[in-house]
Structures are given as structure tokens and as C-alpha cells.
Design a protein around this motif. Structure first.
Motif, PDB file in Angstrom:
ATOM      1  N   GLU B 227      40.436  -0.473  44.290  1.00 20.00           N
ATOM      2  CA  GLU B 227      41.092   0.666  44.932  1.00 20.00           C
ATOM      3  C   GLU B 227      41.800   0.123  46.249  1.00 20.00           C
ATOM      4  OE1 GLU B 227      37.806   3.317  46.143  1.00 20.00           O
ATOM      5  OE2 GLU B 227      36.989   3.588  44.257  1.00 20.00           O
ATOM      6  N   THR B 228      43.131   0.713  46.377  1.00 20.41           N
ATOM      7  CA  THR B 228      44.129   0.075  47.439  1.00 20.41           C
ATOM      8  C   THR B 228      43.795   1.312  48.659  1.00 20.41           C
ATOM      9  OG1 THR B 228      45.626   1.472  46.364  1.00 20.41           O
ATOM     10  CG2 THR B 228      45.610  -0.872  45.858  1.00 20.41           C
ATOM     11  N   ILE B 229      43.330   2.361  48.604  1.00 19.40           N
ATOM     12  CA  ILE B 229      43.074   3.567  49.377  1.00 19.40           C
ATOM     13  C   ILE B 229      41.630   3.724  49.747  1.00 19.40           C
ATOM     14  CG2 ILE B 229      43.815   5.929  49.812  1.00 19.40           C
ATOM     15  CD1 ILE B 229      46.421   4.186  49.766  1.00 19.40           C
ATOM     16  N   SER B 230      41.541   4.056  50.995  1.00 15.74           N
ATOM     17  CA  SER B 230      40.118   4.623  51.141  1.00 15.74           C
ATOM     18  C   SER B 230      40.399   5.826  51.891  1.00 15.74           C
ATOM     19  CB  SER B 230      39.215   3.527  51.951  1.00 15.74           C
ATOM     20  OG  SER B 230      39.976   3.408  53.201  1.00 15.74           O
ATOM     21  N   VAL B 231      39.239   6.710  52.101  1.00 14.70           N
ATOM     22  CA  VAL B 231      39.171   7.720  52.749  1.00 14.70           C
ATOM     23  C   VAL B 231      38.276   7.670  54.124  1.00 14.70           C
ATOM     24  CG1 VAL B 231      38.858  10.494  52.857  1.00 14.70           C
ATOM     25  CG2 VAL B 231      39.311   9.010  50.893  1.00 14.70           C
ATOM     26  N   SER B 232      38.907   7.757  55.305  1.00 14.71           N
ATOM     27  CA  SER B 232      37.925   7.341  56.453  1.00 14.71           C
ATOM     28  C   SER B 232      37.163   8.622  57.022  1.00 14.71           C
ATOM     29  CB  SER B 232      39.044   6.873  57.622  1.00 14.71           C
ATOM     30  OG  SER B 232      39.770   8.076  58.132  1.00 14.71           O
ATOM     31  N   HIS B 233      37.448   9.780  56.545  1.00 17.83           N
ATOM     32  CA  HIS B 233      36.788  10.919  56.779  1.00 17.83           C
ATOM     33  C   HIS B 233      37.065  12.110  55.941  1.00 17.83           C
ATOM     34  CE1 HIS B 233      40.393  11.217  59.494  1.00 17.83           C
ATOM     35  NE2 HIS B 233      40.315  12.436  59.165  1.00 17.83           N
ATOM     36  N   LEU B 234      36.015  12.691  55.705  1.00 24.70           N
ATOM     37  CA  LEU B 234      36.036  14.116  54.820  1.00 24.70           C
ATOM     38  C   LEU B 234      35.653  15.213  55.567  1.00 24.70           C
ATOM     39  CD1 LEU B 234      34.955  12.486  51.286  1.00 24.70           C
ATOM     40  CD2 LEU B 234      37.143  13.384  51.729  1.00 24.70           C
ATOM     41  N   PRO B 235      35.834  16.528  55.296  1.00 23.26           N
ATOM     42  CA  PRO B 235      35.371  17.519  55.854  1.00 23.26           C
ATOM     43  C   PRO B 235      33.706  17.445  55.312  1.00 23.26           C
ATOM     44  CG  PRO B 235      37.230  17.954  54.474  1.00 23.26           C
ATOM     45  CD  PRO B 235      37.135  16.607  54.277  1.00 23.26           C
ATOM     46  N   PRO B 236      32.932  18.175  56.600  1.00 26.20           N
ATOM     47  CA  PRO B 236      31.433  18.038  56.427  1.00 26.20           C
ATOM     48  C   PRO B 236      31.161  18.605  54.956  1.00 26.20           C
ATOM     49  CG  PRO B 236      32.311  19.064  58.310  1.00 26.20           C
ATOM     50  CD  PRO B 236      33.324  18.944  57.581  1.00 26.20           C
ATOM     51  N   GLY B 294      48.461  32.214  48.084  1.00 26.26           N
ATOM     52  CA  GLY B 294      47.705  31.578  49.352  1.00 26.26           C
ATOM     53  C   GLY B 294      46.302  30.774  48.436  1.00 26.26           C
ATOM     54  N   MET B 295      46.169  31.041  47.298  1.00 22.45           N
ATOM     55  CA  MET B 295      44.927  30.294  46.853  1.00 22.45           C
ATOM     56  C   MET B 295      45.011  28.740  46.676  1.00 22.45           C
ATOM     57  SD  MET B 295      43.561  31.440  43.298  1.00 22.45           S
ATOM     58  CE  MET B 295      44.567  30.440  42.267  1.00 22.45           C
ATOM     59  N   ILE B 296      46.056  28.102  46.260  1.00 20.79           N
ATOM     60  CA  ILE B 296      46.070  26.800  46.397  1.00 20.79           C
ATOM     61  C   ILE B 296      46.767  26.159  47.695  1.00 20.79           C
ATOM     62  CG2 ILE B 296      47.121  24.701  45.108  1.00 20.79           C
ATOM     63  CD1 ILE B 296      46.088  26.363  42.546  1.00 20.79           C
ATOM     64  N   ASN B 297      46.261  25.223  48.014  1.00 19.95           N
ATOM     65  CA  ASN B 297      46.924  24.670  49.056  1.00 19.95           C
ATOM     66  C   ASN B 297      47.435  23.080  48.618  1.00 19.95           C
ATOM     67  OD1 ASN B 297      47.773  25.785  51.540  1.00 19.95           O
ATOM     68  ND2 ASN B 297      45.581  26.448  51.576  1.00 19.95           N
ATOM     69  N   MET B 298      48.439  22.299  49.122  1.00 18.70           N
ATOM     70  CA  MET B 298      48.668  21.206  48.493  1.00 18.70           C
ATOM     71  C   MET B 298      49.695  20.385  49.613  1.00 18.70           C
ATOM     72  SD  MET B 298      51.214  20.728  45.002  1.00 18.70           S
ATOM     73  CE  MET B 298      51.519  19.408  44.257  1.00 18.70           C
ATOM     74  N   VAL B 299      49.472  19.096  49.644  1.00 16.58           N
ATOM     75  CA  VAL B 299      50.206  18.340  50.434  1.00 16.58           C
ATOM     76  C   VAL B 299      50.626  16.928  49.754  1.00 16.58           C
ATOM     77  CG1 VAL B 299      48.278  16.899  51.708  1.00 16.58           C
ATOM     78  CG2 VAL B 299      50.446  17.274  52.886  1.00 16.58           C
ATOM     79  N   ALA B 317      43.059  23.611  56.060  1.00 21.04           N
ATOM     80  CA  ALA B 317      42.359  22.657  57.023  1.00 21.04           C
ATOM     81  C   ALA B 317      41.639  21.441  56.278  1.00 21.04           C
ATOM     82  CB  ALA B 317      41.274  23.300  57.687  1.00 21.04           C
ATOM     83  N   THR B 318      40.939  21.857  54.984  1.00 19.68           N
ATOM     84  CA  THR B 318      40.594  21.002  54.018  1.00 19.68           C
ATOM     85  C   THR B 318      41.373  20.070  53.508  1.00 19.68           C
ATOM     86  OG1 THR B 318      39.214  22.798  53.590  1.00 19.68           O
ATOM     87  CG2 THR B 318      38.713  20.960  52.358  1.00 19.68           C
ATOM     88  N   ILE B 319      42.572  20.451  53.009  1.00 18.52           N
ATOM     89  CA  ILE B 319      43.475  19.720  52.530  1.00 18.52           C
ATOM     90  C   ILE B 319      44.085  18.706  53.468  1.00 18.52           C
ATOM     91  CG2 ILE B 319      45.657  19.685  51.307  1.00 18.52           C
ATOM     92  CD1 ILE B 319      43.467  21.006  49.870  1.00 18.52           C
ATOM     93  N   GLU B 320      44.412  19.264  54.624  1.00 23.94           N
ATOM     94  CA  GLU B 320      44.831  18.323  55.808  1.00 23.94           C
ATOM     95  C   GLU B 320      43.824  17.160  56.236  1.00 23.94           C
ATOM     96  OE1 GLU B 320      45.423  20.315  59.536  1.00 23.94           O
ATOM     97  OE2 GLU B 320      47.471  19.468  59.628  1.00 23.94           O
ATOM     98  N   ALA B 321      42.596  17.846  56.234  1.00 26.52           N
ATOM     99  CA  ALA B 321      41.771  16.758  56.647  1.00 26.52           C
ATOM    100  C   ALA B 321      41.545  15.598  55.587  1.00 26.52           C
ATOM    101  CB  ALA B 321      40.215  17.637  56.735  1.00 26.52           C
TER     102      ALA B 321
END
Lengths: 181, 340
Positions: B227-236, B294-299, B317-321
């Protein structure tokens, strides 16, 4: 439509007559600020409906105003456009002529025009915000491309949704993410 | 005649979706009772035998599907079939889930990574959802001729959307489910138009089962490597529930070249977020997308040498987090290579 204190003369008499397009820009700017005499306002409003150059000008003015009020993210060439607008804005050190006999209908017409322009902006894909109306056509193509590009991801994600339904149409805008380091 | 009856009952169900009375004075359950209700609903959708027709509505789009479920021990053997539009069928068995699409005379079979579908929306361990959602008991209603109790699943924070499920009075099987946003606006709804619970759903013939044999070359996933990427924090409440390398489907038949991506999935058990990682071929600016309803958010953003696309049926907020929590691993081989 600047928030910098200047005075504006809408019908200059002592200066050399500005070029045709400069006069149009002046009138549009004055129209947005509610400083255009009634007869000229009516002419200008009619022109906006038929003239792509006028539409582009008014879109620019609204964009600059919005950006200065912090209402939206300016596009990449924003600074250049503001500097050009400032350069072209005549600064006349004379008391500003105020139209004394404005009729409410002029205000309504100006507000309606602004609302229509704003409505057109809002109804277009979000990433087109701040782009002059005349430039919307190519941007729509970009939006369609982004929709197509996103379809494989949406289809793959459907494995984890309750979906047997097709992927929805997406609207895109530039995002500002605050990345914690 | 049969078709006409089916049409009338479906039309009735559609009317029911829109004419459902607003919820009033729902009773908030204790965490223990909430966990019990959630587990009961989850178990019913997997352990009950049922067959019926349900309607899905999201935005202005509507689709009708038939569903058959035969319980097989702790899991299920279910078959969904779209009754309108292109022929799309999903078959979920103990060994996995397959999607078969018939279009222009061609049959395409794809393996799905998950076997979640209405009415089986809650995870096997549904009681744990009570940590992140409150449960309220609402009024009695009537769906597809059966009495059901409205159960509101209300998120405790801004990282997930809620559901209102109408659970059958006798079996607790969800007869209707509505996904709602933070403003209480329905984003997606399902409702049975007709259903038969219990008994023995008609068995599929051997010929029919044979058509579901997966072509060997269609296995499109494999484990991810380094893995080259990690996730430092996720939503609760969210954790990674899947990570595979896969070839993306290309439903539009567009210009995208088939290439492998890493597909990670994060979930709290009810809300699912997908993260797609692939080499960035050009500098990426962050782009945000939202479905019309507004059902699906994407970034999409760039993380080190990778392009990351994050999307889900979840609030922004979840996608952004998730998007802002991505970072390049300091021990990534790509970075070590770049430093040389």
C-alpha cells in the motif's frame, strides 16, 4: 461594480467619448449599481437580452462582485480580470450625478435581470460558476466528460450499495479541501 | 390479466410511497432495545423465505424488481431481476454475488464484491449499529397488504444518513425502506408492491442455474499489494471492510482505457464509502461531484503520485473526512524509489 470608492459619470460630456464597448461596460456597471437613468436602463436591459458581449460583461461584473464579497471561488484568471476591470474603470474626480427621479420599475427590472442571470448561473453545472455566460458551452462539454469519467467508479461502487439502479447524473465543481499534514 | 393485477398492485405501492403519512411522536428506544430491533430486522431479511416485487424510487427515476430469497443456513440464496429497462439480474449465493446484464443481444456477467440489496439492507451484526444510530419506533402502516411498524434509524452525527424502515408485524422483514438526509428529505425509497413470506419459493431449473456459471476470465479482483497510501483518520464508526485490485466496469462504453485500480471500501455497517486509487497521469485538482438528487457525493484529489476518487451514498462531511485523511505512506516503495 467595485467596492473601491470611486465616482462614476455615466454620460460624460467634457471627456472624449469612450469607445463603444467601454460605454456599454460603463452602462452595465451603472445598471447593476442602480445608477443608470431610466431611459438608458431600459435600452441597456433590452440589449442584454440580445447581445452576447453585454451578457459576458454583466457576468464578469457579477463574478467580480461576488468574489469580492467572498461568495464564491474565483476562477484561475480572476486577478487578471479584476486588474483589467480596474484599469478600464474611469475615475473622475467630480461629484457623482445621482438620478433623482428613479421609478421603482427600474429597480424591479434591474433586480429581475440580476435574478435571471444568477438563476442561469445556478442552473448550470456548479463548476461553471464564475465563468461568463458566453463561455458556458465548452464548460458543459467538460461536465458531460466528467459525468462519463465518473461512471466506472459509480458502477463499481454499486457493488456496495443496495442498487440495481443505474448511476445517477452528477454535477461537478472545484473542491477546496483542507488537508491536515 | 396477471400482468394487469401486477401493474395495479405496483401502482398502489407507488402511491403508498408518496402518500405515506408523516411520522409523528416516534418512541425513542433504549440502546439495548434498539440493538434488538435492528438485529431482528437484519435476521429476517436473510433467514426468511420470501418472494415478491418491489419498487425503487430515487429522484425522478423509478425501477421495479422481482426478488426471491431462499435461506441457506446463516446466509441466503437470492435472485433479483429488473422488470423494466435493460435486463439486469443479480444472484447472491454463499459463494458470492453475480450481476448479469443483457443488452443488445449480448449477455455480460460480472462478479460483485458485495451481496447487499433490498430488503437485506442491515449487516449481519446489526446490533452494533446502535452505537452510531438511535432507533425510534413510529406508527403502524400498511405496505403490500401487510401491517408493518415504522422503525426510524436516526444517525447520531453528521457522518451518515438515516433510514425509515417499515418492518412486517409478524416477521420483522422490511417491507419498505426510505433513506433520508439530514433535513428529513427522502433520497431513495424501496417498497414491496406484492410479497409472499414463508413457504417455498419456486426453485430455479438446472438450466437457469447453468446460465449463472461465471466465465473463468471474468474474475476481476485480486488482493492489493504494497500500500502506498494510508488513511490517518476516518469518521467515527467507519472501518475498512474491503480492499482489492480490480478492473473498473465501463458502463458508458466511453474512452476510458481499462486499467486496474485499488478499490477500498469503508463502512459503519449501513453507509458505504468507496475509495479508488490509481496512478495520477497528470496533476489533479480537487473536484467535487454530487448526484442530482444529492444522494451520492464524490471527490477526486491527488495524493502523492496517486489519484484518489472517494464516493458514497453519504453526506459530504463523510466523503470530505475520508479524502482529507489520505496521506502517502512514508515507507511507500514509490516514494523510496523517487528519493533515489
Amino acid at each position: 461594480m467595485k467596492h473601491i470608492e470611486t465616482t462614476r459619470q455615466t454620460m460624460p460630456t467634457t471627456q472624449a467619448q469612450p469607445a463603444h464597448e467601454d460605454m456599454l461596460a460603463l452602462n452595465l456597471s451603472a445598471l447593476i449599481d442602480g445608477e443608470l437613468p431610466d431611459n438608458l436602463a431600459n435600452q441597456t436591459l433590452k440589449r442584454i437580452g440580445n447581445d452576447a458581449v453585454a451578457q459576458a460583461h454583466i457576468a464578469d461584473f457579477l463574478t467580480i462582485g461576488d468574489a469580492m464579497r467572498g461568495l464564491s471561488t474565483p476562477p484561475g484568471d480572476f486577478t487578471d480580470r479584476v486588474m483589467l476591470a480596474l484599469k478600464n474603470e474611469p475615475v473622475i474626480l467630480a461629484p457623482m450625478h445621482k438620478a433623482s427621479n428613479r421609478r421603482p420599475v427600474l429597480w424591479l427590472a434591474a433586480a429581475a435581470m440580476t435574478a435571471i442571470t444568477w438563476g442561469l448561473w445556478q442552473s448550470s453545472p456548479n463548476h461553471d460558476v464564475n465563468v461568463p455566460l458566453a463561455a458556458l458551452k465548452p464548460a458543459d462539454t467538460q461536465s458531460a466528460q466528467r459525468n462519463t469519467d465518473s461512471l466506472p467508479y459509480l458502477a463499481a461502487h454499486q457493488d456496495f450499495t443496495q442498487a440495481v439502479v443505474s448511476a445517477p447524473e452528477m454535477h461537478f465543481s472545484n473542491a477546496s479541501l483542507e488537508i491536515r499534514q | 390479466m396477471m400482468l394487469r393485477r401486477k401493474f395495479l398492485s405496483i401502482a398502489g405501492a407507488i402511491a403508498g410511497i408518496f402518500l405515506a403519512p408523516p411520522l409523528t411522536a416516534a418512541e425513542l428506544l433504549s440502546p439495548a432495545d434498539a440493538a434488538n430491533w435492528l438485529q431482528k430486522i437484519s435476521d429476517a431479511s436473510r433467514r426468511m423465505a420470501y418472494e415478491g416485487v418491489f419498487v425503487v424510487q430515487h429522484g425522478s427515476a423509478m425501477q421495479t424488481l422481482s426478488v426471491t430469497n431462499r435461506p441457506t443456513g446463516s446466509t441466503k440464496d437470492s435472485h433479483l431481476s429488473a422488470l423494466d429497462g435493460n435486463q439486469r439480474e443479480i444472484r447472491c449465493t454463499q459463494s458470492g454475488s453475480l450481476l448479469r446484464v443483457t443488452e443488445g443481444g449480448q449477455v455480460k456477467t460480472e462478479k460483485r464484491l458485495n451481496n447487499r440489496h433490498f430488503p437485506d439492507l442491515l449487516p449481519p451484526n446489526a446490533a452494533a449499529l446502535a452505537n452510531w444510530y438511535s432507533v425510534k419506533l413510529g406508527e403502524w402502516a400498511r405496505i403490500a397488504g401487510l401491517e408493518c411498524r415504522q422503525v426510524e434509524i436516526v444517525p447520531k452525527d453528521a457522518y451518515r444518513w438515516g433510514y425509515v424502515i417499515c418492518a412486517d408485524k409478524d416477521s420483522s422483514l422490511p417491507l419498505k425502506a426510505v433513506m433520508i438526509n439530514e433535513a428529513g428529505t427522502p433520497l431513495m425509497q424501496y417498497a414491496f408492491a406484492e410479497i409472499r413470506i414463508g413457504g417455498s419459493p419456486k426453485a430455479e431449473t438446472q438450466t437457469s442455474l447453468d446460465t449463472w456459471r461465471m466465465p473463468a476470465q471474468a474474475a476481476t479482483t485480486r488482493p492489493i499489494g504494497t500500500e502506498t497510501i494510508s488513511v490517518s483518520h476516518l469518521p467515527p464508526g467507519f472501518s475498512r471492510v474491503a480492499a482489492v485490485r480490480r478492473t473498473l466496469p465501463n458502463p458508458s462504453g466511453g474512452l476510458r482505457k481499462p486499467g486496474e485500480v485499488e478499490h477500498w471500501v469503508f463502512s459503519d455497517g449501513l453507509t458505504y464509502i468507496s475509495l479508488f486509487l490509481e496512478p495520477a497521469t497528470h496533476p489533479i485538482s480537487s473536484v467535487r461531484g454530487q448526484s442530482k438528487q444529492g444522494m451520492i457525493n464524490m471527490v477526486t484529489r491527488q495524493v502523492g503520485p496517486m489519484q484518489a476518487t472517494i464516493l458514497g451514498d453519504a453526506p459530504w462531511a463523510t466523503i470530505e473526512a475520508v479524502a482529507t485523511g489520505l496521506e502517502t505512506r512514508s515507507d511507500s516503495p514509490d516514494l523510496r524509489g523517487a528519493a533515489k
